[in-house]
Motif scaffolding. Structure first.
Motif, PDB file in Angstrom:
ATOM      1  N   ALA A 156       0.861  -1.179   0.000  1.00  0.00           N
ATOM      2  CA  ALA A 156       0.000   0.000   0.000  1.00  0.00           C
ATOM      3  C   ALA A 156       0.899   1.230   0.000  1.00  0.00           C
ATOM      4  CB  ALA A 156      -0.910  -0.003   1.224  1.00  0.00           C
ATOM      5  N   VAL A 157       0.554   2.222  -0.814  1.00  0.00           N
ATOM      6  CA  VAL A 157       1.404   3.395  -1.005  1.00  0.00           C
ATOM      7  C   VAL A 157       0.691   4.643  -0.491  1.00  0.00           C
ATOM      8  CG1 VAL A 157       2.470   4.885  -2.752  1.00  0.00           C
ATOM      9  CG2 VAL A 157       2.650   2.395  -2.952  1.00  0.00           C
ATOM     10  N   ASN A 158       1.415   5.479   0.189  1.00  0.00           N
ATOM     11  CA  ASN A 158       0.927   6.756   0.725  1.00  0.00           C
ATOM     12  C   ASN A 158       0.568   7.675  -0.432  1.00  0.00           C
ATOM     13  OD1 ASN A 158       0.688   9.354   1.815  1.00  0.00           O
ATOM     14  ND2 ASN A 158       2.245   8.976   3.386  1.00  0.00           N
ATOM     15  N   ASP A 159      -0.732   7.801  -0.704  1.00  0.00           N
ATOM     16  CA  ASP A 159      -1.170   8.567  -1.871  1.00  0.00           C
ATOM     17  C   ASP A 159      -0.965  10.071  -1.723  1.00  0.00           C
ATOM     18  OD1 ASP A 159      -2.614   8.655  -4.520  1.00  0.00           O
ATOM     19  OD2 ASP A 159      -3.935   9.924  -3.301  1.00  0.00           O
ATOM     20  N   PRO A 160      -1.284  10.693  -0.571  1.00  0.00           N
ATOM     21  CA  PRO A 160      -1.063  12.141  -0.466  1.00  0.00           C
ATOM     22  C   PRO A 160       0.400  12.536  -0.685  1.00  0.00           C
ATOM     23  CG  PRO A 160      -2.526  11.403   1.273  1.00  0.00           C
ATOM     24  CD  PRO A 160      -1.994  10.167   0.608  1.00  0.00           C
ATOM     25  N   ALA A 161       1.320  11.771  -0.132  1.00  0.00           N
ATOM     26  CA  ALA A 161       2.736  12.100  -0.323  1.00  0.00           C
ATOM     27  C   ALA A 161       3.125  11.930  -1.790  1.00  0.00           C
ATOM     28  CB  ALA A 161       3.598  11.211   0.568  1.00  0.00           C
TER      29      ALA A 161
END
Length: 986
Positions: A156-161
């Protein structure tokens, strides 16, 4: 009776008639001139226009007798192009899996837990460097992104960053090398300042299993990376260069270390960077060297991070701690002679159709470090006590970690005679808990006498990559090394390769510096000096090797002679360490200045002692009849006798991405795209295919089988796209990490480069595709490459042992199996030809243009190595690249279109003989390629011109008729007027 003059008649005409003539006569004249000039221009520029609008089609028809013969000389392994493309994407991912290097892994930080929550940081996370610009560029519009690679692996990837990085990258482009335009190329790193993450910092905890920090560096044809960032980075310190981390990147890493317990750094670059701080930083847990991934290798990155793939890549360059301390640093870049101002005649057609910048400068570069390039310097300098190896080197050449452990044991050693081979068999056992692959490296150390022939402390002699070995299992690999390959080149005394008497020590190593645990050195003793000369030349050479580059070596000194280039010597690294050229070294002597002069084609023609070759004699032979025949078969003379000079020159001067058709002998037009990372074309985007990784990442696999698989896959693609030749692979060396084109080249090491080249070329050759390996030779920097050709100075030892070596390996080991019809009953036979193509380079060998160097293009290439194919120039737009000089030396095909280049002489016996020889070389290659697929001897050919030619004829004819009608109307109008005019005689 006196006749009235024409002037009197005209003055007597009514005003309407005068106006008629004043308008129509000039108009008809103008239209006539336009039609004539346009047709002449189109005929002169036929080659270029055909490249844009098509050259027509040749339709071949086999005879009734041969219609049932087997003329499918090559078969695809896939049913259609879509299936090839799908398989190629899988292969690219496999290359990534085998080539990404695990450089650091403290505390077994990797692999990460399945389904981990990750934060991607760094510009390259959202704006990766997929490859490089220029001829080696590829279409990556549909490539797997770095984020997709991680998500496809279950993370899972930090979308906002990620979104913040993506938005910043879109608005703030990183530096970009514009081909051959240093005035507009840019070098800013383009990293987002950490203030850009301020609003996203609150998300770090949720996606806090690890920070994956991407650091990227681009590359490009026509420009090098900068050694001075002063004008490109407001925070740059004096002396800061592009390949060290800048303040924004260091701030980013500090942010990652402060915000995350685990920090993984991914280097997205196809050149080395200064990573000493990261390697020693306990806050950075793991480092992966991912190269430039092409279409799908980011999927492999994700699978390495989650442990599905055990990394097995190895570095292909030594990663130094301080690039400014490297011996190449001061002799890389922009150096010009003070006293040479070359002036080349530029034809009007050339200056009008070329983007060449014509200058009067004479650039040069000194390879003052000699053979001590990359690991050859650092390993030798450490042995001699000149450097502290641990402080100077971050990663040795050949370095790479694994998620498992291996042990090695030598199970057999065969030490052949001096004219034979050495074979070492190693049993590799997986002593860890997960399956993995290992790379066994064999190095040799030759006996060295201070003051004698220069020798590196260690040299890679061979390597082998294992298959996937299960825990507890063992696999045996055997590495062979020809004894003659351990010889050194003595250009001062023997002027030959010499195998000095003494003990040669072979060692099995995990990398260039680390001897494998549990293994012992292997001694090979040579009882007396072996000088490979005369009839006792090396077995792999066609004839004895002796000095061919004395004019280049003459610029060097071993005694401190003023104005000469000091040769770096192992006997005195401190006293001979290279310095930048100053003073007398900026002044060219007469011999150097003469090398920059215009080539004397008239003198060459006068000195020629041969007869005028036969041309235009006619023959029943066609090119398909020549398939499978030896190059010296008498039938070649008959075929070549039948050709006209115009037919031959039209082919030789229109060689950009093709060889032109010759209808009289049934030769089809061929198609030859760029580039090293997969087929690429500036002219026809339909040719563009799967984007393979950079050659650096391919070489990092150390897997020749994968190289072969890549070649075979490209061969399959070629069959569906009617591609016959390929401007690749490229095997110049990584002399300096600042070279802008390093992404196109495999390694700093000639053996690894040559082995990978051979594997890829042999793979694509199975489908009848010939390779033009490039750029021959010593094209290791882009700065000044087309500024009248940069004069490249090196000792003959360095030239032969280092820079020519990968080409030599390829020429001697590339082969293509050729099926052909050997009788009038359709019997299929098979023969084998060697390497079929090579591309010369922009630079000069010494002061002589590489493409015009007889020593390089003929004596070494054809005489010593036995090359029988054709040589093409690099893009031939520049006035110093003389076509007559090229065909005189052995560069057969000009990578250009008429009218960009023309022959100064195409009528003397010398010129026609050269034209004929070059034509022979090209036709031999094409006859034995997949261009002959479907053809049988006796095939007839019909030509259908392209639409633009038809329209040219139609429009010219219509305009011609209109002009004729206009002329007739004017004449009739004048005659009618004259008939009505009364002449009065007084």
């Amino acid at each position: 009776m006196n006749a009235r003059t024409a002037k009197d008649k005209a003055s007597a005409m009514p005003m309407s008639n005068k106006k008629y003539l004043w308008i129509w006569v000039p108009l008809l004249a103008l239209v006539t001139v336009v039609v004539v000039v346009a047709n002449v221009a189109m005929n002169v520029a036929t080659g270029w226009i055909a490249s844009q609008l098509g050259s027509g089609t040749y339709t071949f028809t086999n005879s009734e007798e041969s219609e049932d013969w087997d003329t499918e000389y090559y078969e695809a392994d896939y049913p259609d192009l879509e299936a090839v493309d799908a398989a190629a994407l899988g292969l690219v991912e496999e290359i990534g899996a085998g080539g990404i290097v695990l450089a650091k892994n403290d505390g077994a930080a990797l692999p990460l837990a399945s389904g981990a929550q990750l934060t991607m940081l760094g510009r390259a996370a959202a704006d990766p460097v997929y490859g490089g610009s220029g001829s080696g560029s590829v279409d990556t519009n549909s490539a797997v992104t770095a984020r997709m690679g991680l998500e496809n692996a279950g993370f899972a990837v930090n979308d906002p960053a990620y979104a913040a990085i993506e938005a910043y990258a879109a608005e703030n482009p990183r530096g970009y090398i514009e081909m051959d335009r240093p005035d507009i190329s840019t070098y800013n790193i383009g990293e987002m300042p950490i203030a850009g993450y301020q609003e996203q910092a609150s998300t770090f905890a949720q996606f806090g299993d690890a920070a994956v920090v991407f650091i990227g560096r681009p590359g490009g044809e026509g420009g090098d990376l900068t050694q001075d960032m002063t004008d490109w980075d407001d925070n740059a310190q004096p002396g800061q260069h592009q390949l060290e981390l800048n303040k924004d990147e260091r701030d980013l890493l500090d942010l990652a270390k402060q915000s995350f317990d685990k920090v993984v750094v991914v280097i997205n670059a196809s050149t080395t960077l200064e990573l000493g701080d990261l390697q020693s930083d306990q806050g950075v847990d793991a480092i992966l060297l991912a190269g430039s991934p092409g279409s799908t290798a980011f999927n492999a990155l994700g699978r390495i991070l989650n442990g599905e793939v055990n990394p097995s890549g190895r570095t292909v360059d030594l990663w130094a701690a301080d690039f400014t301390a490297d011996p190449t640093f001061v002799n890389f870049g922009n150096f010009l002679y003070d006293n040479v101002a070359p002036n080349y005649p530029v034809p009007v057609t050339e200056s009008a159709t070329s983007n060449a910048t014509v200058t009067d400068e004479a650039p040069f570069v000194n390879y003052a470090e000699g053979i001590y390039v990359g690991y050859r310097y650092y390993e030798t300098a450490a042995v001699e006590g000149f450097i502290d190896y641990d402080a100077a080197v971050v990663y040795p050449f050949g370095h790479g970690l694994s998620y498992t452990d291996f042990s090695w044991a030598v199970s057999n050693t065969e030490l052949g005679e001096v004219d034979g081979t050495i074979a070492v068999t190693v049993d590799v056992t997986n002593t860890g808990a997960v399956a993995g692959r290992d790379v066994v490296q064999l190095y040799y150390s030759a006996p060295y006498t201070p003051g004698g022939v220069e020798k590196s402390a260690v040299v890679l002699g061979g390597f082998a990559k294992t298959g996937d070995i299960a825990p507890g299992a063992t696999e045996s690999v055997t590495i062979e090394l020809a004894v003659e390959d351990m010889a050194s080149y003595d250009y001062l005394d023997e002027k030959a390769y010499v195998l000095d008497a003494g003990d040669y020590v072979l060692s099995l190593r995990e990398d260039s510096h680390t001897v494998a645990a549990g293994t012992q050195p292997i001694a090979y003793t040579v009882s007396e000096d072996v000088v490979y000369t005369g009839d006792d030349h090396r077995a792999s050479d066609l004839e004895a090797v002796t000095n061919q580059f004395d004019d280049v070596s003459a610029q060097f000194t071993t005694t401190g002679e003023a104005g000469k280039i000091p040769v770096m010597s192992r006997a005195d690294f401190a006293g001979t360490f290279p310095t930048a050229p100053t003073g007398d070294m900026l002044v060219a002597d007469d011999a150097v200045a003469d090398g920059f002069a215009v080539w004397d084609h008239e003198g060459a023609a006068e000195a020629f002692e041969g007869d005028m070759p036969t041309t235009g004699a006619g023959s029943d032979l066609s090119l398909i009849d020549m398939r499978g025949l030896a190059k010296d078969d008498p039938k070649w003379d008959e075929l070549l006798d039948s050709l006209s000079v115009n037919d031959m020159t039209a082919m030789l001067l229109n060689g950009a991405y093709q060889t032109a058709a010759i209808g009289s002998i049934g030769k089809p037009q061929t198609l030859e795209p760029d580039g090293p990372a997969g087929f690429s074309s500036f002219i026809n985007s339909a040719i563009n295919g799967t984007a393979y990784p950079s050659e650096v990442l391919i070489a990092q696999t150390w897997d020749v089988d994968l190289g072969t698989a890549m070649g075979v896959m490209l061969g399959n693609e070629a069959l569906f796209k009617d591609i016959n030749g390929w401007y690749a692979p490229a095997v110049n060396l990584h002399r300096s990490p600042f070279a802008g084109r390093n992404f196109e080249y495999y390694s700093e090491d000639p053996l690894l480069s040559g082995q990978m080249l051979t594997a890829v070329a042999n793979g694509v050759g199975t489908k009848g595709v010939y390779t033009t390996i490039k750029h021959y030779a010593m094209n290791e920097q882009e700065t000044n490459r087309v500024n009248n050709g940069i004069a490249t100075w090196a000792t003959e030892q360095a030239i032969r042992e280092v820079y020519l070596k990968p080409f030599e390996i390829g020429i001697k080991n590339i082969s293509m199996d050729v099926k052909y019809l050997s009788d009038d009953e359709g019997t299929v036979s098979e023969t084998t030809i060697g390497a079929a193509g090579i591309m010369s380079s922009f630079n000069r060998i010494g002061a002589t243009w590489a493409g015009g160097s007889v020593a390089l293009m003929d004596t070494v290439l054809r005489g010593e190595w036995g090359f029988e194919g054709f040589a093409i120039t690099d893009f031939n737009l520049y006035p110093y690249m003389n076509p007559n000089e090229g065909i005189h030396a052995g560069s057969d095909l000009m990578l250009t279109f008429q009218p960009s280049k023309s022959f100064n002489d195409d009528s003397s016996a010398k010129a026609v003989a050269d034209i004929r020889d070059s034509t022979h070389n090209i036709l031999f290659t094409v006859a034995n390629s997949n261009a002959m697929d479907g053809l049988a001897p006796g095939a007839t050919v019909a030509y259908t011109p392209p639409a633009w030619v038809v329209w040219q004829i139609v429009i010219s004819s219509v305009l011609g008729l209109l002009i004729l009608a206009g002329v007739v109307m004017v004449i009739l109008r004048v005659r009618r007027h004259n008939a009505r005019t009364t002449v009065t005689v007084r």
